[in-house]
Design an enzyme around this catalytic site. Sequence first.
Site, PDB file in Angstrom:
ATOM      1  N   SER A 140       0.814  -1.212   0.000  1.00 29.65           N
ATOM      2  CA  SER A 140       0.000   0.000   0.000  1.00 29.65           C
ATOM      3  C   SER A 140       0.852   1.270   0.000  1.00 29.65           C
ATOM      4  O   SER A 140       0.424   2.306  -0.513  1.00 29.65           O
ATOM      5  CB  SER A 140      -0.925   0.002   1.223  1.00 29.65           C
ATOM      6  OG  SER A 140      -1.834  -1.078   1.173  1.00 29.65           O
ATOM      7  N   GLU A 371      -5.246  -2.255  -5.477  1.00 26.24           N
ATOM      8  CA  GLU A 371      -5.307  -0.805  -5.694  1.00 26.24           C
ATOM      9  C   GLU A 371      -5.554  -0.045  -4.394  1.00 26.24           C
ATOM     10  O   GLU A 371      -6.155   1.027  -4.390  1.00 26.24           O
ATOM     11  CB  GLU A 371      -6.391  -0.452  -6.713  1.00 26.24           C
ATOM     12  CG  GLU A 371      -6.231  -1.120  -8.059  1.00 26.24           C
ATOM     13  CD  GLU A 371      -5.135  -0.510  -8.914  1.00 26.24           C
ATOM     14  OE1 GLU A 371      -4.668   0.593  -8.581  1.00 26.24           O
ATOM     15  OE2 GLU A 371      -4.739  -1.146  -9.905  1.00 26.24           O
ATOM     16  N   GLY A 372      -5.104  -0.608  -3.289  1.00 29.11           N
ATOM     17  CA  GLY A 372      -5.308  -0.005  -1.977  1.00 29.11           C
ATOM     18  C   GLY A 372      -6.339  -0.779  -1.185  1.00 29.11           C
ATOM     19  O   GLY A 372      -7.479  -0.949  -1.622  1.00 29.11           O
TER      20      GLY A 372
END
Length: 385
Positions: A140, A371-372
Amino acid sequence: MAKNNVEYWPLTDEQRAIVDLCKDFATNEIRPRGREVDEADTVPPVDIFRKAAEIGITDFMMPEEYGGGGFTDVFTQCLVQEQLCWGDPGIGNFICSNGFFADPVLALGSDLQKKKWLSTLAGPDAPFTALATTEPGSGSDSASIATRADKVAGGYSINGQKTWISNAGLADQYVVFAKTDPSERSKGVTAFLLKKDTPGMSFGEPMKKMGQRAIVCREIFFDNVFVPEEDRLGDEGQGFYGLMKTFDVSRVVLAAAATGAARAAYEYALDYARTRTQFGKPIIEHQAVAFRLADMATRIESAWLMTLHAARQLDAGEDVNGLAAMAKLQASETAMFCTWAAVQTLGGWGYSREYPVEQWMRDVKLEEIEEGTSDIMRLVISRNL
């Protein structure tokens, strides 16, 4: 309800046509192959990608000047992604994976780079592509990547390792993020364009995954990989900016993907509840089941409206960093809830591989991570308050 009816959004004839095309493709080509691809584990369904490429689904989001379909707006991309991932989350994301490569090229690339690297993505013989950011010690926290790109005569020498890279090994073209200034965090990140056959670039074995097995992930190793200066994407230090711009788009599109998967689970559970009889009546007439289905429908409508709102704001040029995170958070957690609820509604059969809901539950877990993670989404949202 929860039909994802877009009648209240004004659509052009072209948008309706691409949505209908994708709905038909998802029904006839994707859904019937979902279990087979899941069981194959680490074998990507290249044949389905090729079928989609033949009718323009793999490059619909590319600008017309590079041979694409010209649907560059995020709103249309969401309409398409929702339909494809209703068919199967992994296959749907696999079909449109070249869009994730194209976004940073469009954000940072010169006219010459765009023409060279994006024009190849149009048509039935389009190559596969990949975007390489994640590392063993950097998930992240993208600014903490350790892969180095040191200046040498005529270009850069890249050394390091990436992991969990979708399409790695299968892809012919890569956007790779590396540190040109290790003393900096985000301002030290630069993006580069590489071909698969670049000397010094190698790949690990396919990684075994819980779900979305249509997209095979591998590690990438860089051992003194030379990249000419002309293949640097943007200026030195611009890579993180390009990545964040890419995330704003990809998080909204992934929210649409998650909503499509949630709708699939809801519809399957609803049909089952109407026909499964227990205690002398269809289980949908039992309040516990009916209320669970009501929660599913409500959450799907909420996630879908938030996703389309974020897409419209993006297309209007607004700053949607927080809104994109909200859409992804809401949609991914909705998908996880709805697939769990579908398994619960089917009971023992929901736990069986004879039915697709257990696979969908495994598939959508990725949407809360990629994507997070949901934790990162909440962090992004809180920073935008």
